[in-house]
Design a protein around this motif. Structure first.
Motif, PDB file in Angstrom:
ATOM      1  N   VAL A 149       0.843  -1.290   0.167  1.00  0.00           N
ATOM      2  CA  VAL A 149       0.009   0.055  -0.036  1.00  0.00           C
ATOM      3  C   VAL A 149       0.707   1.129   0.089  1.00  0.00           C
ATOM      4  N   GLN A 150       1.995   1.173   0.799  1.00  0.00           N
ATOM      5  CA  GLN A 150       3.060   2.272   0.638  1.00  0.00           C
ATOM      6  C   GLN A 150       3.305   2.619  -0.499  1.00  0.00           C
ATOM      7  N   LEU A 151       3.811   1.689  -1.236  1.00  0.00           N
ATOM      8  CA  LEU A 151       4.595   1.757  -2.529  1.00  0.00           C
ATOM      9  C   LEU A 151       3.511   1.345  -3.811  1.00  0.00           C
ATOM     10  N   ASP A 152       2.278   1.617  -3.528  1.00  0.00           N
ATOM     11  CA  ASP A 152       1.409   1.396  -4.730  1.00  0.00           C
ATOM     12  C   ASP A 152       1.787   2.152  -5.847  1.00  0.00           C
ATOM     13  N   PRO A 153       1.717   1.674  -7.056  1.00  0.00           N
ATOM     14  CA  PRO A 153       2.299   2.382  -8.177  1.00  0.00           C
ATOM     15  C   PRO A 153       1.079   3.630  -8.743  1.00  0.00           C
ATOM     16  N   VAL A 154      -0.067   3.106  -8.567  1.00  0.00           N
ATOM     17  CA  VAL A 154      -1.163   4.007  -8.778  1.00  0.00           C
ATOM     18  C   VAL A 154      -1.523   5.099  -7.674  1.00  0.00           C
ATOM     19  N   ASN A 155      -1.889   4.494  -6.573  1.00  0.00           N
ATOM     20  CA  ASN A 155      -2.226   5.529  -5.514  1.00  0.00           C
ATOM     21  C   ASN A 155      -1.461   5.145  -4.062  1.00  0.00           C
ATOM     22  N   PRO A 156      -0.071   5.363  -3.993  1.00  0.00           N
ATOM     23  CA  PRO A 156       0.533   5.362  -2.982  1.00  0.00           C
ATOM     24  C   PRO A 156      -0.286   6.346  -1.917  1.00  0.00           C
ATOM     25  N   VAL A 157      -0.111   5.739  -0.456  1.00  0.00           N
ATOM     26  CA  VAL A 157      -0.728   6.485   0.784  1.00  0.00           C
ATOM     27  C   VAL A 157       0.418   6.576   1.694  1.00  0.00           C
ATOM     28  N   SER A 158       0.179   7.776   2.739  1.00  0.00           N
ATOM     29  CA  SER A 158       1.152   8.093   3.560  1.00  0.00           C
ATOM     30  C   SER A 158       1.142   6.837   4.643  1.00  0.00           C
ATOM     31  N   ASP A 159       2.127   6.828   5.288  1.00  0.00           N
ATOM     32  CA  ASP A 159       2.228   6.057   6.486  1.00  0.00           C
ATOM     33  C   ASP A 159       1.133   6.186   7.745  1.00  0.00           C
ATOM     34  N   SER A 160       0.741   7.502   7.819  1.00  0.00           N
ATOM     35  CA  SER A 160      -0.404   7.844   8.716  1.00  0.00           C
ATOM     36  C   SER A 160      -1.747   7.518   8.171  1.00  0.00           C
ATOM     37  N   VAL A 161      -1.793   7.370   7.004  1.00  0.00           N
ATOM     38  CA  VAL A 161      -3.205   6.843   6.480  1.00  0.00           C
ATOM     39  C   VAL A 161      -3.146   5.381   6.544  1.00  0.00           C
ATOM     40  N   VAL A 162      -2.153   4.725   6.590  1.00  0.00           N
ATOM     41  CA  VAL A 162      -2.175   3.289   6.741  1.00  0.00           C
ATOM     42  C   VAL A 162      -2.202   2.893   8.098  1.00  0.00           C
ATOM     43  N   ALA A 163      -1.881   3.749   9.164  1.00  0.00           N
ATOM     44  CA  ALA A 163      -1.798   3.508  10.418  1.00  0.00           C
ATOM     45  C   ALA A 163      -3.311   3.687  11.006  1.00  0.00           C
ATOM     46  N   TYR A 164      -3.791   4.742  10.415  1.00  0.00           N
ATOM     47  CA  TYR A 164      -5.197   5.052  10.709  1.00  0.00           C
ATOM     48  C   TYR A 164      -6.233   4.287  10.472  1.00  0.00           C
ATOM     49  N   TYR A 165      -6.187   3.654   9.306  1.00  0.00           N
ATOM     50  CA  TYR A 165      -7.021   2.584   8.706  1.00  0.00           C
ATOM     51  C   TYR A 165      -6.907   1.336   9.667  1.00  0.00           C
ATOM     52  N   ASN A 166      -5.539   0.792   9.951  1.00  0.00           N
ATOM     53  CA  ASN A 166      -5.033  -0.151  10.698  1.00  0.00           C
ATOM     54  C   ASN A 166      -5.855  -0.072  12.112  1.00  0.00           C
ATOM     55  N   ASN A 167      -5.586   1.135  12.629  1.00  0.00           N
ATOM     56  CA  ASN A 167      -5.920   1.251  13.967  1.00  0.00           C
ATOM     57  C   ASN A 167      -7.363   1.292  14.276  1.00  0.00           C
ATOM     58  N   PHE A 168      -8.279   1.833  13.035  1.00  0.00           N
ATOM     59  CA  PHE A 168      -9.433   2.034  13.378  1.00  0.00           C
ATOM     60  C   PHE A 168     -10.289   0.632  13.066  1.00  0.00           C
ATOM     61  N   VAL A 169      -9.909  -0.158  11.974  1.00  0.00           N
ATOM     62  CA  VAL A 169     -10.433  -1.492  12.063  1.00  0.00           C
ATOM     63  C   VAL A 169     -10.419  -2.444  13.091  1.00  0.00           C
ATOM     64  N   THR A 170      -8.976  -2.428  13.501  1.00  0.00           N
ATOM     65  CA  THR A 170      -8.823  -3.325  14.845  1.00  0.00           C
ATOM     66  C   THR A 170      -9.366  -2.876  15.901  1.00  0.00           C
ATOM     67  N   MET A 171      -9.634  -1.719  16.226  1.00  0.00           N
ATOM     68  CA  MET A 171     -10.473  -0.928  17.276  1.00  0.00           C
ATOM     69  C   MET A 171     -11.937  -1.574  17.076  1.00  0.00           C
ATOM     70  N   LEU A 172     -12.344  -1.436  16.083  1.00  0.00           N
ATOM     71  CA  LEU A 172     -13.798  -1.817  15.578  1.00  0.00           C
ATOM     72  C   LEU A 172     -14.085  -3.102  16.035  1.00  0.00           C
ATOM     73  N   LEU A 173     -13.306  -4.052  15.525  1.00  0.00           N
ATOM     74  CA  LEU A 173     -13.294  -5.410  15.699  1.00  0.00           C
ATOM     75  C   LEU A 173     -13.158  -5.871  17.173  1.00  0.00           C
ATOM     76  N   PHE A 174     -12.063  -5.053  17.783  1.00  0.00           N
ATOM     77  CA  PHE A 174     -12.148  -5.530  19.295  1.00  0.00           C
ATOM     78  C   PHE A 174     -13.447  -5.162  20.092  1.00  0.00           C
ATOM     79  N   LEU A 175     -13.957  -4.138  19.700  1.00  0.00           N
ATOM     80  CA  LEU A 175     -15.129  -3.552  20.403  1.00  0.00           C
ATOM     81  C   LEU A 175     -16.320  -4.499  20.092  1.00  0.00           C
ATOM     82  N   ILE A 176     -16.534  -5.022  19.071  1.00  0.00           N
ATOM     83  CA  ILE A 176     -17.469  -5.967  18.540  1.00  0.00           C
ATOM     84  C   ILE A 176     -17.279  -7.085  19.578  1.00  0.00           C
ATOM     85  N   THR A 177     -16.042  -7.767  19.442  1.00  0.00           N
ATOM     86  CA  THR A 177     -15.741  -9.112  20.051  1.00  0.00           C
ATOM     87  C   THR A 177     -16.111  -9.010  21.534  1.00  0.00           C
TER      88      THR A 177
END
Length: 300
Positions: free
Chosen positions: A171-199
């Motif tokens: 994702v960081q080095l995607d040739p079409v739409n690379p995204v910043s480390d902050s964006v990757v971290a935010y999505y990772n953190n939010f999805v993980t938090m949501l799944l922890f909350l559901i569980t």
């Protein structure tokens, strides 16, 4: 290995400190509740950091890679959940060793998928470092229960960690739409938090949350863990962007040394001669790999 290796050396210090702080929090709360609070604190810190940098708008510019961003969060939850299941069924000592075997999965993926070439020296040094990790953790090989169903979950967790590292890098080095480390971290953190909350809600663990307001020590441990998780995202992702995944994982084998030293300094945990020997072996293995990489670069 080209470039400044200080971020690689900093990563196990941050991760080891995070491990100690989160371990203290787990004395009072379930794994899923601790996961929720840590990710909530991390989300607040990442939001503030991205707002200061003017990066919040980038969260909505994730075409092409948004599916992989969600996948990263799901893998982040799975690697934690499978490790928890393993701990509920097998010994923590063997589990910690098996989780550190993610370096072997990373090496195999690098060889098979990315055609990375490893010398016999690199493989030998990796196994030497793993042996040193066993000694640092103070584990007696004679007491290990290898035939345990919980070990499967530990191995799955190590596999999820390895796969996630490569997905993050893609994702960081995607040739079409690379995204910043902050964006990757935010999505990772939010999805993980949501799944922890559901569980946690499904298991009824969510009812433990009021304990945080009554226990200042727990609240402090959670705050430090949240800060540590945020720094892990920042430094870990920066390293994944700059270095091959296997090199980052090699340096993470230093993490048990940091955790053992912090436990010794802060909580007075006794350390044996075998643990000191293990630290020396891990450090020697890391230095040997660094020297070999330098030699290969000069040769090429």
């Amino acid at each position: 290995m080209k470039g400044n290796i200080f971020p690689l050396l900093l990563l196990p210090v941050i991760w080891g400190s995070y491990y100690v702080a989160s371990h203290e929090a787990l004395r009072f709360l379930s794994t899923f509740c601790v996961g929720i609070v840590i990710r909530l604190i991390t989300m607040l810190l990442l939001t503030a950091l991205m707002a200061r940098r003017g990066e919040l708008g980038a969260l909505f510019r994730v075409r092409v890679v948004w599916r992989r961003l969600i996948c990263i969060g799901v893998l982040g939850f799975l690697l934690d959940a499978t490790a928890f299941l393993g701990l509920s069924m097998a010994s923590a000592g063997l589990g910690t060793v098996l989780l550190k075997c993610d370096i072997l999965f990373v090496n195999l993926i690098s060889v098979i998928v990315y055609k990375q070439k490893f010398s016999r020296f690199d493989w030998a040094a990796t196994f030497v470092m793993l042996f040193g990790v066993v000694l640092v953790l103070g584990i007696d090989p004679a007491e290990l229960e290898l035939m345990n169903a919980g070990n499967i979950f530990f191995i799955l967790s190590a596999l999820f960690v390895s796969i996630n590292a490569f997905v993050i890098k893609s994702v960081q080095l995607d040739p079409v739409n690379p995204v910043s480390d902050s964006v990757v971290a935010y999505y990772n953190n939010f999805v993980t938090m949501l799944l922890f909350l559901i569980t946690a809600a499904a298991l009824g663990d969510i009812r433990q949350m009021p304990v945080i307001l009554e226990n200042r020590y727990l609240a402090g441990a959670l705050l430090l863990s949240g800060l540590g998780q945020t720094l892990i995202y920042i430094v870990y992702y920066a390293n994944l962007r700059r270095f091959p995944v296997w090199q980052v994982k090699i340096f993470l084998l230093l993490m048990p040394i940091v955790s053992a030293l912090l436990s010794f300094l802060l909580f007075g945990d006794a350390m044996s001669g075998g643990q000191y020997l293990g630290m020396g072996i891990v450090l020697l293995g890391a230095l040997s790999i660094l020297a070999e990489q330098r030699r290969q670069e000069q040769k090429s």
